[in-house]
Design an enzyme around this catalytic site. Structure first.
Site, PDB file in Angstrom:
ATOM      1  N   ALA A 343      87.526  72.480   9.176  1.00  0.00           N
ATOM      2  CA  ALA A 343      86.101  72.723   9.061  1.00  0.00           C
ATOM      3  C   ALA A 343      85.895  74.222   9.032  1.00  0.00           C
ATOM      4  O   ALA A 343      86.484  74.956   9.816  1.00  0.00           O
ATOM      5  CB  ALA A 343      85.367  72.111  10.227  1.00  0.00           C
ATOM      6  N   CYS A 344      85.084  74.647   8.091  1.00  0.00           N
ATOM      7  CA  CYS A 344      84.807  76.069   8.010  1.00  0.00           C
ATOM      8  C   CYS A 344      83.670  76.368   8.973  1.00  0.00           C
ATOM      9  O   CYS A 344      82.508  76.175   8.658  1.00  0.00           O
ATOM     10  CB  CYS A 344      84.429  76.447   6.586  1.00  0.00           C
ATOM     11  SG  CYS A 344      84.769  78.144   6.213  1.00  0.00           S
ATOM     12  N   THR A 345      84.029  76.780  10.194  1.00  0.00           N
ATOM     13  CA  THR A 345      83.016  77.070  11.196  1.00  0.00           C
ATOM     14  C   THR A 345      82.855  78.572  11.277  1.00  0.00           C
ATOM     15  O   THR A 345      83.807  79.285  11.554  1.00  0.00           O
ATOM     16  CB  THR A 345      83.464  76.524  12.564  1.00  0.00           C
ATOM     17  OG1 THR A 345      84.007  75.224  12.358  1.00  0.00           O
ATOM     18  CG2 THR A 345      82.319  76.434  13.534  1.00  0.00           C
ATOM     19  N   ARG A 347      82.811  80.610   9.043  1.00  0.00           N
ATOM     20  CA  ARG A 347      83.740  81.188   8.064  1.00  0.00           C
ATOM     21  C   ARG A 347      85.184  81.290   8.561  1.00  0.00           C
ATOM     22  O   ARG A 347      86.025  81.888   7.929  1.00  0.00           O
ATOM     23  CB  ARG A 347      83.250  82.556   7.566  1.00  0.00           C
ATOM     24  CG  ARG A 347      81.852  82.476   7.000  1.00  0.00           C
ATOM     25  CD  ARG A 347      81.548  83.563   6.009  1.00  0.00           C
ATOM     26  NE  ARG A 347      80.340  83.218   5.275  1.00  0.00           N
ATOM     27  CZ  ARG A 347      80.340  82.610   4.110  1.00  0.00           C
ATOM     28  NH1 ARG A 347      81.455  82.299   3.519  1.00  0.00           N
ATOM     29  NH2 ARG A 347      79.204  82.315   3.514  1.00  0.00           N
ATOM     30  N   LEU A 348      85.459  80.731   9.732  1.00  0.00           N
ATOM     31  CA  LEU A 348      86.848  80.660  10.191  1.00  0.00           C
ATOM     32  C   LEU A 348      87.335  79.243   9.934  1.00  0.00           C
ATOM     33  O   LEU A 348      86.638  78.281  10.236  1.00  0.00           O
ATOM     34  CB  LEU A 348      86.925  80.932  11.695  1.00  0.00           C
ATOM     35  CG  LEU A 348      86.926  82.384  12.135  1.00  0.00           C
ATOM     36  CD1 LEU A 348      86.882  82.480  13.655  1.00  0.00           C
ATOM     37  CD2 LEU A 348      88.163  83.100  11.604  1.00  0.00           C
TER      38      LEU A 348
END
Ligand SMILES: *Cc1c(COP(=O)(O)O)cnc(C)c1O
Length: 409
Positions: A343-345, A347-348
């Protein structure tokens, strides 16, 4: 910065398009779209709470939809069903609303470690800072909840338990009935909520038989429109509203009912349940063809979630030494649309908390993709995916920096 226009140009014309990212959004079925269209402008466009003809017509439409969803969920009265703008909102309401309404009886809330974030983060980020104690129940390597740990966690202080009927990522069908009995045995006052978004229309699910107090279901997970969901709240279960405003026909959610979307949700449910056995066995057959085909033709794979007691639409596989994100892009170029276990949380790139909870190492989680089939797909769709995917994995493995560094297993 990339431009979407350039990305789309690189796509060209794939031989076929197969959209398997049904977890994250879905095209509505044609019959559903046609059922909804008149309600935007021509028919029953009134507010169901106002006493004039367009209002009465809208009221009637909402009542019929409530009755249909009630029947499929096995609730006893239509008043127990609430239309809510999404499963995210419904889960927030269920957890926050029940916790606040019952806070004088205790402070303990129990969730499983693999709940969707709209349950897990409500508990951890909204309720815990407000003085509630959150206990996370672990799961085994296939995602089944640890019933012993659940039993131990329930005490007199426990006001709320939330465990999904089917896990949204790995398809694990939980022993919900045992879980409910266990909880109610130790504390009959504890409210039991289940997110049934991935159970509704996929496995037999009946709130009465299970004895759950609250259940969430989402429209687009059954090929209805996005933006509408239902929350079942059994009679006598106390839930505080989260939002205030003009109340319409829905006790727990103010504002004007979204009649066209409600009609779409009803129609999607009707189509699925009209032939529940036929539709679910069709899904199961396609699912098996896809799952077994991939596991057989591609080396170094891990099936995430169980083989038995698995939702009939769910395939989740880790391709070792391969980046799931890169695979979604590579497959997209061939017209196959899936999502990855990352999951791109902010942007990480984070490995999925579900895969981590079942013991997958970060590189195994990052190499996973999630695919769901529906009643709309056929053998040719699956065969196309089986033709395209092995080559995509092979190409990426050739490029992968993970190769030969512990990722090379
Ligand atoms: C898709 C999904 C949600 C989110 O549904 P929205 O209607 O998009 O808010 C919540 N829970 C589960 C289990 C889901 O699969």
């Amino acid at each position: 910065m990339f431009s979407v226009e350039e990305l789309l140009k690189a796509h060209g014309e794939p031989e076929r398009e197969v959209y398997l990212d049904l977890e994250n959004s879905a095209p509505v079925a044609r019959e559903v779209l046609e059922a909804m269209l008149p309600y935007f402008a021509e028919r029953a466009y009134g507010n169901p709470s106002i006493t004039h003809k367009p209002g009465w017509m809208a009221y009637d439409v909402v009542q019929r939809a409530l009755e249909e969803i009630r029947r499929h969920l096995g609730a006893s009265r239509p008043e127990e069903i609430n239309f809510i703008p999404g499963a995210t909102e419904a889960n927030n309401l269920a957890l926050m609303g029940a916790a606040l309404a019952n806070r004088r009886r205790g402070r303990r809330i129990i969730v499983s470690r693999i709940e969707p974030l709209n349950v897990l983060h409500v508990a951890l980020n909204l309720l815990r800072p407000r003085g509630f104690e959150v206990v996370e129940v672990p799961v085994d390597g296939e995602g089944f909840i640890d019933l012993d740990a659940l039993g131990e966690a329930v005490n007199r202080e426990t006001i709320l338990v939330s465990i999904s009927a089917v896990n949204h990522e790995i398809g694990t069908i939980q022993p919900l009935r045992e879980a409910v009995e266990l909880v109610k045995d130790k504390n009959p006052d504890a409210v039991f909520h289940t997110d049934a978004s991935d159970a509704y229309g996929r496995i037999p699910f009946n709130v009465g038989e299970l004895g759950v107090d609250m259940a969430t279901v989402s429209s687009y997970k059954v090929l209805g429109p996005r933006g509408v969901a239902a929350l079942y709240v059994g009679e006598g279960v106390e839930v505080e509203r989260l939002l205030e405003g003009q109340l319409g026909t829905q006790r727990l959610w103010p504002g004007v009912e979204n009649v066209p979307l409600i009609v779409g949700f009803q129609k999607a449910s009707e189509l699925l349940f009209r032939d529940f056995e036929g539709n679910t066995s069709h899904m199961r057959r396609l699912r098996n063809r896809l799952m077994e085909g991939l596991l057989k033709s591609i080396p170094e794979t891990l099936l995430n979630g169980p083989r038995e007691r698995r939702a009939p639409d769910n395939v989740n596989i880790s391709f070792l030494g391969c980046e799931g994100e890169a695979l979604t892009i590579e497959l997209s170029l061939h017209g196959v649309y899936v999502s990855s276990g990352s999951a791109c949380t902010r942007r990480l790139l984070q490995p999925s908390h579900v895969l981590t909870a079942i013991g997958r190492r970060p590189e195994e989680a990052h190499g996973s993709i999630l695919m769901k089939v529906s009643r709309m797909y056929c053998d040719e769709d699956v065969d196309y995916v089986l033709r395209v995917l092995p080559g995509a994995v092979e190409r990426l493995r050739g490029l992968s920096p993970l190769k030969g560094e512990g990722g090379d297993v």
